[in-house]
Motif scaffolding. Structure first.
Motif, short mmCIF file in Angstrom:
data_model
loop_
_atom_site.label_atom_id
_atom_site.label_comp_id
_atom_site.label_asym_id
_atom_site.label_seq_id
_atom_site.Cartn_x
_atom_site.Cartn_y
_atom_site.Cartn_z
N ALA A 7 0.84 -1.21 0.00
CA ALA A 7 0.00 0.00 0.00
C ALA A 7 0.87 1.26 0.00
O ALA A 7 0.55 2.25 -0.67
CB ALA A 7 -0.94 -0.01 1.20
N THR A 8 1.97 1.23 0.73
CA THR A 8 2.89 2.37 0.74
C THR A 8 3.48 2.60 -0.64
O THR A 8 3.52 3.73 -1.14
CB THR A 8 4.02 2.14 1.78
N ALA A 9 3.93 1.54 -1.27
CA ALA A 9 4.49 1.67 -2.62
C ALA A 9 3.44 2.21 -3.59
O ALA A 9 3.71 3.13 -4.37
CB ALA A 9 5.02 0.32 -3.11
N MET A 10 2.22 1.70 -3.53
CA MET A 10 1.17 2.15 -4.43
C MET A 10 0.77 3.59 -4.14
O MET A 10 0.47 4.35 -5.06
CB MET A 10 -0.05 1.22 -4.31
N MET A 40 -8.74 1.51 -12.51
CA MET A 40 -7.41 1.60 -11.88
C MET A 40 -7.52 1.31 -10.38
O MET A 40 -6.67 0.63 -9.81
CB MET A 40 -6.80 2.99 -12.08
N GLY A 41 -8.58 1.83 -9.75
CA GLY A 41 -8.78 1.59 -8.32
C GLY A 41 -8.89 0.10 -8.01
O GLY A 41 -8.31 -0.39 -7.04
N ASP A 42 -9.63 -0.60 -8.85
CA ASP A 42 -9.76 -2.04 -8.64
C ASP A 42 -8.43 -2.76 -8.85
O ASP A 42 -8.06 -3.65 -8.09
CB ASP A 42 -10.83 -2.61 -9.56
N LEU A 43 -7.70 -2.35 -9.90
CA LEU A 43 -6.40 -2.98 -10.16
C LEU A 43 -5.42 -2.70 -9.03
O LEU A 43 -4.63 -3.57 -8.63
CB LEU A 43 -5.84 -2.48 -11.49
N ILE A 44 -5.47 -1.49 -8.51
CA ILE A 44 -4.59 -1.13 -7.39
C ILE A 44 -4.92 -1.98 -6.17
O ILE A 44 -4.04 -2.51 -5.50
CB ILE A 44 -4.73 0.37 -7.06
N ILE A 48 -2.40 -4.43 -4.20
CA ILE A 48 -2.03 -4.23 -2.79
C ILE A 48 -2.33 -5.47 -1.97
O ILE A 48 -1.54 -5.90 -1.16
CB ILE A 48 -2.79 -3.01 -2.21
N THR A 49 -3.50 -6.04 -2.19
CA THR A 49 -3.94 -7.13 -1.31
C THR A 49 -3.75 -8.52 -1.90
O THR A 49 -4.08 -9.50 -1.24
CB THR A 49 -5.43 -6.95 -0.95
N ILE A 62 -6.38 0.84 3.42
CA ILE A 62 -7.00 2.16 3.59
C ILE A 62 -6.28 2.97 4.65
O ILE A 62 -5.99 4.15 4.46
CB ILE A 62 -8.50 1.99 3.94
N VAL A 63 -5.95 2.34 5.77
CA VAL A 63 -5.25 3.04 6.85
C VAL A 63 -3.86 3.48 6.39
O VAL A 63 -3.40 4.58 6.72
CB VAL A 63 -5.17 2.16 8.12
N THR A 64 -3.20 2.67 5.59
CA THR A 64 -1.88 3.04 5.08
C THR A 64 -1.97 4.26 4.17
O THR A 64 -1.17 5.19 4.28
CB THR A 64 -1.23 1.85 4.32
N PHE A 65 -2.96 4.28 3.27
CA PHE A 65 -3.14 5.46 2.40
C PHE A 65 -3.44 6.69 3.25
O PHE A 65 -2.89 7.77 3.01
CB PHE A 65 -4.27 5.21 1.39
N ALA A 66 -4.32 6.55 4.23
CA ALA A 66 -4.66 7.69 5.09
C ALA A 66 -3.43 8.16 5.87
O ALA A 66 -3.18 9.36 6.01
CB ALA A 66 -5.78 7.30 6.04
N PHE A 67 -2.64 7.22 6.36
CA PHE A 67 -1.42 7.56 7.12
C PHE A 67 -0.47 8.39 6.27
O PHE A 67 0.01 9.43 6.69
CB PHE A 67 -0.73 6.27 7.59
#
Length: 160
Positions: A7-10, A40-44, A48-49, A62-67
């Motif tokens: 998630a951080t990389a993305m 793109m959101g679905d591919l991302i 990630i997961t 989600i928490v990683t993106f928010a962070f």
């Protein structure tokens, strides 16, 4: 932990992609571009997961993106010099009634788009504009000339 690293990389890949798209691109998306963004959101999410459909994997992403969004916001607040790199700088596109073509090219804008925004702001002629500034948000701020050529009124419009 693997989800957090991916998630951080993305997050940073998307951050760079959005910065490369330019200011006006996000404000003027066509229906096709909206569909591409959703895909793109679905591919991302899948990247990630690794198709981890668990609540834990989605929550971590989600928490990683928010962070990282919060961290970048704090960095801009604590170190104002980073604002230009992280949020962008306003760019003058009209000065004293003259369209600055080089600045328009940098943001892939046309004269017609500026004129359309002028009309939305109630400005009929380019000569009536003292300054037009493309803000980092993608909005255009217009400062009209008064009779003596001095700045008098400020109007903001958002590209559609």
């Amino acid at each position: 932990m693997d989800v957090v690293l991916r998630a951080t990389a993305m997050f940073f890949i998307l951050f760079l992609l959005v910065r490369l798209l330019g200011k006006r691109e996000l404000g003027q998306m066509t229906p096709f571009e909206v569909v591409v963004l959703v895909v793109m959101g679905d591919l991302i999410q899948q990247g990630i997961t690794h198709n981890d459909f668990s609540l834990t994997g989605a929550t971590l992403a989600i928490v990683t993106f928010a962070f990282w969004g919060l961290v970048l916001g704090w960095l801009v607040y604590l170190f104002p010099r980073l604002k230009g790199a992280l949020e962008g700088e306003p760019r003058v596109i009209v000065r004293h009634g003259e369209l600055l073509e080089a600045n328009l090219r940098r943001d892939r804008m046309t004269r017609g788009e500026v004129e359309s925004e002028m009309r939305l702001a109630g400005i009929a002629r380019m000569a009536d504009v003292d300054w037009a500034i493309l803000e980092p948000s993608g909005k255009i701020s217009f400062i009209k000339r008064d009779g003596g050529g001095e700045s008098r009124q400020r109007n903001e419009t958002s590209p559609t």
